[in-house]
Write a protein that holds these residues in place. Structure first.
Motif, short mmCIF file in Angstrom:
data_model
loop_
_atom_site.label_atom_id
_atom_site.label_comp_id
_atom_site.label_asym_id
_atom_site.label_seq_id
_atom_site.Cartn_x
_atom_site.Cartn_y
_atom_site.Cartn_z
N ARG A 32 30.44 68.83 19.65
CA ARG A 32 29.76 68.16 18.54
C ARG A 32 30.34 66.77 18.31
O ARG A 32 29.60 65.80 18.13
N HIS A 33 31.66 66.67 18.34
CA HIS A 33 32.30 65.37 18.12
C HIS A 33 31.99 64.42 19.28
O HIS A 33 31.78 63.22 19.07
N LEU A 34 31.96 64.94 20.48
CA LEU A 34 31.65 64.12 21.65
C LEU A 34 30.23 63.58 21.57
O LEU A 34 29.97 62.41 21.81
N PHE A 35 29.28 64.44 21.18
CA PHE A 35 27.89 64.00 21.09
C PHE A 35 27.65 63.13 19.86
O PHE A 35 26.61 62.48 19.77
N ALA A 36 28.58 63.10 18.92
CA ALA A 36 28.46 62.22 17.76
C ALA A 36 28.90 60.79 18.09
O ALA A 36 28.60 59.86 17.36
N LEU A 37 29.62 60.63 19.20
CA LEU A 37 30.05 59.29 19.62
C LEU A 37 28.83 58.48 20.06
O LEU A 37 27.83 59.04 20.52
N SER B 207 38.86 53.34 25.77
CA SER B 207 39.88 53.27 24.72
C SER B 207 39.26 53.53 23.35
O SER B 207 39.77 54.33 22.56
N ARG B 208 38.14 52.85 23.05
CA ARG B 208 37.48 53.06 21.75
C ARG B 208 36.95 54.49 21.63
O ARG B 208 37.04 55.10 20.57
N GLY B 209 36.42 55.02 22.72
CA GLY B 209 35.90 56.39 22.70
C GLY B 209 37.00 57.40 22.44
O GLY B 209 36.83 58.33 21.63
N ARG B 210 38.13 57.23 23.10
CA ARG B 210 39.27 58.14 22.88
C ARG B 210 39.77 58.07 21.44
O ARG B 210 40.04 59.08 20.81
N ALA B 211 39.85 56.85 20.92
CA ALA B 211 40.33 56.67 19.54
C ALA B 211 39.36 57.30 18.54
O ALA B 211 39.78 58.01 17.63
N GLN B 212 38.06 57.06 18.73
CA GLN B 212 37.08 57.63 17.81
C GLN B 212 37.05 59.15 17.90
O GLN B 212 36.93 59.84 16.89
N LEU B 213 37.18 59.68 19.11
CA LEU B 213 37.18 61.14 19.29
C LEU B 213 38.42 61.75 18.65
O LEU B 213 38.32 62.78 17.98
N ALA B 214 39.55 61.10 18.80
CA ALA B 214 40.78 61.62 18.19
C ALA B 214 40.67 61.62 16.67
O ALA B 214 41.05 62.59 16.01
N ARG B 215 40.13 60.54 16.11
CA ARG B 215 39.94 60.49 14.65
C ARG B 215 38.96 61.55 14.19
O ARG B 215 39.17 62.21 13.17
N ALA B 216 37.89 61.73 14.94
CA ALA B 216 36.87 62.71 14.56
C ALA B 216 37.42 64.13 14.62
O ALA B 216 37.11 64.97 13.77
N MET B 217 38.23 64.41 15.63
CA MET B 217 38.80 65.75 15.76
C MET B 217 39.81 66.05 14.66
O MET B 217 40.01 67.19 14.29
N ALA B 218 40.43 65.01 14.12
CA ALA B 218 41.42 65.19 13.06
C ALA B 218 40.77 65.34 11.69
O ALA B 218 41.36 65.89 10.78
N ALA B 219 39.53 64.85 11.55
CA ALA B 219 38.83 64.89 10.26
C ALA B 219 37.76 65.97 10.28
O ALA B 219 37.32 66.40 11.34
N PRO B 220 37.31 66.42 9.11
CA PRO B 220 36.21 67.38 9.07
C PRO B 220 34.95 66.75 9.66
O PRO B 220 34.71 65.55 9.51
N PHE B 221 34.13 67.56 10.34
CA PHE B 221 32.95 67.06 11.03
C PHE B 221 31.82 66.77 10.05
O PHE B 221 31.55 67.55 9.14
N ARG B 222 31.18 65.61 10.25
CA ARG B 222 29.97 65.28 9.51
C ARG B 222 28.91 64.88 10.53
O ARG B 222 29.21 64.16 11.47
N GLU B 223 27.69 65.37 10.35
CA GLU B 223 26.60 65.03 11.26
C GLU B 223 26.37 63.53 11.23
O GLU B 223 26.41 62.92 10.16
#
Length: 159
Positions: free
Chosen positions: A98-103, A140-156
């Motif tokens: 879900r987080h990957l597809f939200a990128l 680099s931006r994708g990894r950073a955004q994915l790491a932040r998303a995985m650390a925070a609660p998911f929002r659609e």
């Protein structure tokens, strides 16, 4: 060698589109385009990045064709059925997906090519038709955004 690349093509297609049937259709479209052009492949050209580029181009062409259909579907009322209960063993993988597809698609594509498929930055950049530095920045931006998303609660994602 082409047959040996089918699982990788399918894996890449699976990250571009969510459905396995759509991914299989995308791989099939790639092969339909690639096979007639195979004799024209220049010596020294690596088959793997060439096929990935064909798959990527087919994906974007299909996306452009479907854009108007998608807009029409979003404007029509569609009833959604009851969702199936989630299996606990797949929760982490489902969250990652879900987080990957939200990128944004370009960042997701860069992560999949470099991270999941193990392509070099140069190969991934050639597939996407961008400079190597752009590919490095996207990863680099994708990894950073994915790491932040995985650390925070998911929002659609909106839209």
């Amino acid at each position: 060698m082409l047959i040996a690349l089918l699982p990788e093509l399918r894996g890449y297609a699976r990250f571009l589109v969510r459905g396995t049937a759509e991914a299989d259709d995308l791989v099939q479209e790639t092969l339909v385009r690639a096979l007639p052009a195979l004799p024209q492949l220049v010596n020294g050209t690596s088959l793997r990045p060439w096929l990935f580029a064909i798959l990527r181009n087919a994906f974007f062409e299909q996306a452009r064709r479907r854009r108007s259909e998608h807009a029409a579907l979003q404007n029509s009322p569609i009833e959604t059925g009851a969702s199936l209960p989630e299996q606990h063993g797949r929760v982490d993988l489902t969250d990652l997906q879900r987080h990957l597809f939200a990128l944004p698609p370009l960042l997701r594509e860069a992560l999949v090519l470099v991270g999941a498929h193990g392509l070099s930055y140069e190969e991934a950049a050639a597939i996407c038709g961008v400079p190597v530095g752009t590919m490095k920045a996207r990863v680099s931006r994708g990894r950073a955004q994915l790491a932040r998303a995985m650390a925070a609660p998911f929002r659609e994602p909106e839209g």
